[in-house]
Design a protein around this motif. Structure first.
Motif, PDB file in Angstrom:
ATOM      1  N   MET A   1     -29.229  19.582   4.530  1.00 15.58           N
ATOM      2  CA  MET A   1     -30.535  19.189   5.241  1.00 15.58           C
ATOM      3  C   MET A   1     -31.028  20.848   5.863  1.00 15.58           C
ATOM      4  SD  MET A   1     -30.613  15.400   6.367  1.00 15.58           S
ATOM      5  CE  MET A   1     -32.471  15.608   6.660  1.00 15.58           C
ATOM      6  N   THR A   2     -32.069  21.140   6.092  1.00 16.48           N
ATOM      7  CA  THR A   2     -32.806  21.962   6.897  1.00 16.48           C
ATOM      8  C   THR A   2     -33.514  21.225   8.053  1.00 16.48           C
ATOM      9  OG1 THR A   2     -34.455  22.403   5.422  1.00 16.48           O
ATOM     10  CG2 THR A   2     -32.556  23.668   5.095  1.00 16.48           C
ATOM     11  N   PRO A   3     -33.670  22.159   9.002  1.00 20.62           N
ATOM     12  CA  PRO A   3     -34.902  21.541  10.112  1.00 20.62           C
ATOM     13  C   PRO A   3     -36.093  21.386   9.740  1.00 20.62           C
ATOM     14  CG  PRO A   3     -33.307  23.489  11.167  1.00 20.62           C
ATOM     15  CD  PRO A   3     -32.952  23.422   9.386  1.00 20.62           C
ATOM     16  N   ASP A   4     -36.817  20.460  10.254  1.00 24.84           N
ATOM     17  CA  ASP A   4     -38.076  20.288   9.718  1.00 24.84           C
ATOM     18  C   ASP A   4     -38.932  21.646  10.090  1.00 24.84           C
ATOM     19  OD1 ASP A   4     -38.172  17.769   9.688  1.00 24.84           O
ATOM     20  OD2 ASP A   4     -39.569  17.236  11.109  1.00 24.84           O
ATOM     21  N   LEU A   5     -38.500  22.593  11.022  1.00 24.46           N
ATOM     22  CA  LEU A   5     -39.269  23.800  11.184  1.00 24.46           C
ATOM     23  C   LEU A   5     -38.039  24.788  11.365  1.00 24.46           C
ATOM     24  CD1 LEU A   5     -42.150  25.080  11.616  1.00 24.46           C
ATOM     25  CD2 LEU A   5     -41.718  24.641  13.995  1.00 24.46           C
ATOM     26  N   THR A   6     -38.238  26.000  10.626  1.00 21.22           N
ATOM     27  CA  THR A   6     -37.478  27.299  10.634  1.00 21.22           C
ATOM     28  C   THR A   6     -38.401  28.398  10.772  1.00 21.22           C
ATOM     29  OG1 THR A   6     -35.664  26.241   9.373  1.00 21.22           O
ATOM     30  CG2 THR A   6     -35.659  28.470   9.859  1.00 21.22           C
ATOM     31  N   LEU A   7     -38.657  29.002  12.008  1.00 25.45           N
ATOM     32  CA  LEU A   7     -39.430  30.125  12.106  1.00 25.45           C
ATOM     33  C   LEU A   7     -38.633  31.491  12.443  1.00 25.45           C
ATOM     34  CD1 LEU A   7     -42.227  28.725  14.461  1.00 25.45           C
ATOM     35  CD2 LEU A   7     -42.329  29.162  11.954  1.00 25.45           C
ATOM     36  N   PRO A   8     -39.077  32.483  11.948  1.00 23.89           N
ATOM     37  CA  PRO A   8     -38.663  33.742  12.616  1.00 23.89           C
ATOM     38  C   PRO A   8     -39.320  34.036  13.789  1.00 23.89           C
ATOM     39  CG  PRO A   8     -40.524  34.152  11.133  1.00 23.89           C
ATOM     40  CD  PRO A   8     -40.364  32.942  11.200  1.00 23.89           C
ATOM     41  N   TYR A   9     -38.607  34.946  14.606  1.00 23.25           N
ATOM     42  CA  TYR A   9     -39.348  35.688  15.661  1.00 23.25           C
ATOM     43  C   TYR A   9     -39.115  37.044  15.809  1.00 23.25           C
ATOM     44  CZ  TYR A   9     -40.934  36.285  20.513  1.00 23.25           C
ATOM     45  OH  TYR A   9     -41.752  36.663  21.639  1.00 23.25           O
ATOM     46  N   ASP A  10     -39.925  37.823  15.997  1.00 24.65           N
ATOM     47  CA  ASP A  10     -39.713  39.326  15.786  1.00 24.65           C
ATOM     48  C   ASP A  10     -39.271  39.685  14.845  1.00 24.65           C
ATOM     49  OD1 ASP A  10     -40.501  41.769  16.971  1.00 24.65           O
ATOM     50  OD2 ASP A  10     -38.551  41.864  17.942  1.00 24.65           O
ATOM     51  N   GLY A  11     -39.583  38.769  13.467  1.00 27.17           N
ATOM     52  CA  GLY A  11     -39.083  39.342  12.200  1.00 27.17           C
ATOM     53  C   GLY A  11     -37.709  39.019  11.834  1.00 27.17           C
ATOM     54  N   ILE A  12     -37.021  38.056  12.749  1.00 32.48           N
ATOM     55  CA  ILE A  12     -35.745  37.630  12.310  1.00 32.48           C
ATOM     56  C   ILE A  12     -35.749  36.119  12.430  1.00 32.48           C
ATOM     57  CG2 ILE A  12     -33.482  37.570  13.518  1.00 32.48           C
ATOM     58  CD1 ILE A  12     -34.064  39.957  15.207  1.00 32.48           C
ATOM     59  N   LEU A  13     -35.178  35.695  11.205  1.00 36.78           N
ATOM     60  CA  LEU A  13     -34.919  34.338  10.787  1.00 36.78           C
ATOM     61  C   LEU A  13     -33.524  33.950  11.190  1.00 36.78           C
ATOM     62  CD1 LEU A  13     -36.545  34.059   7.301  1.00 36.78           C
ATOM     63  CD2 LEU A  13     -37.201  32.423   9.162  1.00 36.78           C
ATOM     64  N   PRO A  14     -33.357  32.571  11.723  1.00 38.51           N
ATOM     65  CA  PRO A  14     -32.086  32.188  11.586  1.00 38.51           C
ATOM     66  C   PRO A  14     -31.082  32.132  10.427  1.00 38.51           C
ATOM     67  CG  PRO A  14     -33.663  30.524  12.159  1.00 38.51           C
ATOM     68  CD  PRO A  14     -34.379  31.577  11.520  1.00 38.51           C
ATOM     69  N   GLU A  15     -29.879  32.390  10.635  1.00 34.55           N
ATOM     70  CA  GLU A  15     -28.961  32.246   9.791  1.00 34.55           C
ATOM     71  C   GLU A  15     -27.771  30.938   9.896  1.00 34.55           C
ATOM     72  OE1 GLU A  15     -26.397  35.785  10.061  1.00 34.55           O
ATOM     73  OE2 GLU A  15     -28.150  36.983  10.227  1.00 34.55           O
ATOM     74  N   PHE A  16     -27.841  30.320   8.843  1.00 37.22           N
ATOM     75  CA  PHE A  16     -26.909  29.128   8.662  1.00 37.22           C
ATOM     76  C   PHE A  16     -25.710  29.408   7.925  1.00 37.22           C
ATOM     77  CE2 PHE A  16     -31.195  27.944   9.025  1.00 37.22           C
ATOM     78  CZ  PHE A  16     -31.479  26.964   9.957  1.00 37.22           C
ATOM     79  N   SER A  17     -24.430  29.039   8.446  1.00 36.03           N
ATOM     80  CA  SER A  17     -23.132  29.351   7.436  1.00 36.03           C
ATOM     81  C   SER A  17     -23.372  28.395   6.417  1.00 36.03           C
ATOM     82  CB  SER A  17     -22.045  29.204   8.487  1.00 36.03           C
ATOM     83  OG  SER A  17     -21.899  30.144   9.422  1.00 36.03           O
ATOM     84  N   SER A  18     -23.871  27.329   6.491  1.00 30.58           N
ATOM     85  CA  SER A  18     -24.027  26.433   5.442  1.00 30.58           C
ATOM     86  C   SER A  18     -25.067  25.498   6.020  1.00 30.58           C
ATOM     87  CB  SER A  18     -22.773  25.597   5.247  1.00 30.58           C
ATOM     88  OG  SER A  18     -22.369  24.787   6.211  1.00 30.58           O
ATOM     89  N   ARG A  19     -25.606  24.567   5.035  1.00 31.46           N
ATOM     90  CA  ARG A  19     -26.599  23.628   5.429  1.00 31.46           C
ATOM     91  C   ARG A  19     -26.198  22.601   6.522  1.00 31.46           C
ATOM     92  NH1 ARG A  19     -30.726  21.594   0.619  1.00 31.46           N
ATOM     93  NH2 ARG A  19     -31.559  23.734   0.194  1.00 31.46           N
ATOM     94  N   PRO A  20     -26.775  22.662   7.441  1.00 35.14           N
ATOM     95  CA  PRO A  20     -26.339  21.449   8.444  1.00 35.14           C
ATOM     96  C   PRO A  20     -26.227  20.022   7.721  1.00 35.14           C
ATOM     97  CG  PRO A  20     -28.232  22.652   9.318  1.00 35.14           C
ATOM     98  CD  PRO A  20     -28.223  23.353   8.133  1.00 35.14           C
ATOM     99  N   VAL A  21     -25.364  19.461   8.422  1.00 29.30           N
ATOM    100  CA  VAL A  21     -24.989  18.044   7.904  1.00 29.30           C
ATOM    101  C   VAL A  21     -26.057  17.315   8.089  1.00 29.30           C
ATOM    102  CG1 VAL A  21     -23.556  15.927   8.133  1.00 29.30           C
ATOM    103  CG2 VAL A  21     -22.497  18.458   8.306  1.00 29.30           C
ATOM    104  N   TRP A  22     -26.790  17.459   9.323  1.00 26.48           N
ATOM    105  CA  TRP A  22     -28.034  16.524   9.488  1.00 26.48           C
ATOM    106  C   TRP A  22     -29.075  17.411  10.393  1.00 26.48           C
ATOM    107  CZ3 TRP A  22     -30.548  12.144   8.148  1.00 26.48           C
ATOM    108  CH2 TRP A  22     -31.477  11.733   8.715  1.00 26.48           C
ATOM    109  N   CYS A  23     -30.283  17.288  10.219  1.00 29.18           N
ATOM    110  CA  CYS A  23     -31.445  17.967  10.757  1.00 29.18           C
ATOM    111  C   CYS A  23     -32.338  16.725  11.118  1.00 29.18           C
ATOM    112  CB  CYS A  23     -31.709  18.950  10.373  1.00 29.18           C
ATOM    113  SG  CYS A  23     -31.038  20.383  10.333  1.00 29.18           S
ATOM    114  N   GLY A  24     -32.669  16.148  12.422  1.00 24.83           N
ATOM    115  CA  GLY A  24     -33.588  14.962  12.523  1.00 24.83           C
ATOM    116  C   GLY A  24     -34.886  15.590  12.209  1.00 24.83           C
ATOM    117  N   ARG A  25     -35.879  14.649  12.501  1.00 21.58           N
ATOM    118  CA  ARG A  25     -37.171  14.718  12.514  1.00 21.58           C
ATOM    119  C   ARG A  25     -37.878  15.689  13.535  1.00 21.58           C
ATOM    120  NH1 ARG A  25     -39.782   8.927  12.363  1.00 21.58           N
ATOM    121  NH2 ARG A  25     -37.957   8.635  14.027  1.00 21.58           N
ATOM    122  N   GLY A  26     -38.652  16.576  13.499  1.00 23.19           N
ATOM    123  CA  GLY A  26     -39.141  17.267  14.693  1.00 23.19           C
ATOM    124  C   GLY A  26     -38.223  18.477  15.142  1.00 23.19           C
ATOM    125  N   SER A  27     -37.060  18.567  14.472  1.00 24.42           N
ATOM    126  CA  SER A  27     -35.950  19.401  14.778  1.00 24.42           C
ATOM    127  C   SER A  27     -36.686  20.925  14.468  1.00 24.42           C
ATOM    128  CB  SER A  27     -34.523  19.302  14.145  1.00 24.42           C
ATOM    129  OG  SER A  27     -34.792  19.250  12.869  1.00 24.42           O
TER     130      SER A  27
END
Length: 339
Positions: A1-27
């Motif tokens: 699962m991926t978070p409800d919202l994934t955003l870049p800041y200053d052009g940099i996006l988050p890096e995930f080693s693997s998909r999280p086991v669980w991402c809740g609502r509004g994360s």
């Protein structure tokens, strides 16, 4: 699962080693975040790296409505492997070792360090730059060692905390409110009832503003940070301009003046009146009906005067407001690019 919202800041996006086991609502996971494998992010969980990096190890567990953030100009946040964070806690601009348990309603502040195999008990505040050695249980505000603890006990506390996570606590975000173009309301925030937001103000990720009875009025250029809850059951809440409401703050019917700063994890009780130019320290609480005189730093449970609000603190408060005006513009642009 991926978070409800994934955003870049200053052009940099988050890096995930693997998909999280669980991402809740509004994360939400934002900016220069590196998240290890088998992570778990609860409802309303926010990991925000907008100015410094956040690096979190394997099996990082973030409880419902908890926040991981940085200090924009000075400190990132680093956590080792198998770190468990309970509900409504804030891990802010600090270093946390491996096999650490951070229970519910904990605040860990800038520059602090927590060693391996430690437990921070519910409701504790780890003060800025505190150095907490591994192998102990810590409690209180400021957090102090209570007793030694074995690695086996730490594992047991972590398992109990994860099992106790229970049902989700984050309500789904509502329809976007009608606001003027200079206002930022995060898509994972929820606003209900009569909520008025002044020009240049911002309501960050997973906040919940519920005007059940009286209105919520927020002044110009005021920022309300991640996972803060403002709820009215009486006359309402009025917040002045150029004010900062920190992460995971709880505000009931009250008045908060202009150019104030309400620190991370603070609790503002019904009937509180906070004058202009007040800093309320992280983790502090007010008594119902308490008056906080302007020009001072207040802290403690209940809050008392700790000292005058000197020029250094006033300048820092101004920088935070200016920085969050910039963040609001950046986040409006980033969220618009998703639509």
């Amino acid at each position: 699962m991926t978070p409800d919202l994934t955003l870049p800041y200053d052009g940099i996006l988050p890096e995930f080693s693997s998909r999280p086991v669980w991402c809740g609502r509004g994360s939400a996971v934002i900016g220069a975040v590196r998240l290890g494998s088998r992570a778990w992010i609860g409802d309303g969980g926010v990991i925000r790296a907008d100015g410094q990096p956040v690096t979190l190890g394997e099996r990082f567990w973030l409880g419902h409505r908890s926040t991981v953030h940085i200090a924009t100009y000075s400190h990132g946040t680093v956590a080792g492997d198998r770190v468990t964070v309970g509900r409504n806690s804030v891990v802010h601009a600090c270093t946390v070792g491996s096999d650490v348990v951070i229970e519910d309603d904990v605040v860990i502040l800038d520059g602090a360090s927590v060693g391996d195999h430690a437990v921070i008990e519910a409701g504790a505040t780890v003060f800025p730059r505190a150095q907490l050695a591994g192998g102990f249980v810590y409690a209180g505000s400021p957090a102090k060692s209570v007793r030694p603890i074995t690695p086996a006990e730490v594992d047991e506390r972590a398992e109990r905390l994860r099992e106790a996570a229970g049902d989700p606590v984050q309500a789904a975000a509502g329809d976007p409110p009608e606001v003027e173009a200079t206002v930022f309301v995060a898509s994972t925030a929820r606003l209900r009832g009569r909520v008025s937001l002044g020009a240049g103000s911002s309501v960050l990720f997973s906040c919940d503003l519920h005007a059940e009875v009286g209105p919520i009025v927020v002044g110009a250029d005021t920022n309300i940070q991640d996972n803060t809850v403002i709820r009215t059951r009486g006359e309402g809440v009025v917040i002045g301009r150029d004010t900062t409401i920190g992460h995971n703050v709880r505000v009931s019917d009250s008045r908060i003046g202009a150019r104030a700063l309400i620190g991370i994890g603070a609790r503002v009780a019904p009937g509180t009146v906070i004058a202009d130019d007040v800093m309320l320290a992280a983790g502090a609480t007010t008594d119902p009906g308490q008056l906080l005189e302007g020009g001072y730093l207040w802290g403690g449970r209940p809050a008392r005067i700790l000292g005058p609000l000197d020029s250094t603190k006033r300048a820092m408060m101004v920088r935070i407001v200016e920085g969050y005006c910039e963040h609001g513009r950046a986040y409006r642009k980033a969220e618009a690019a998703l639509s």
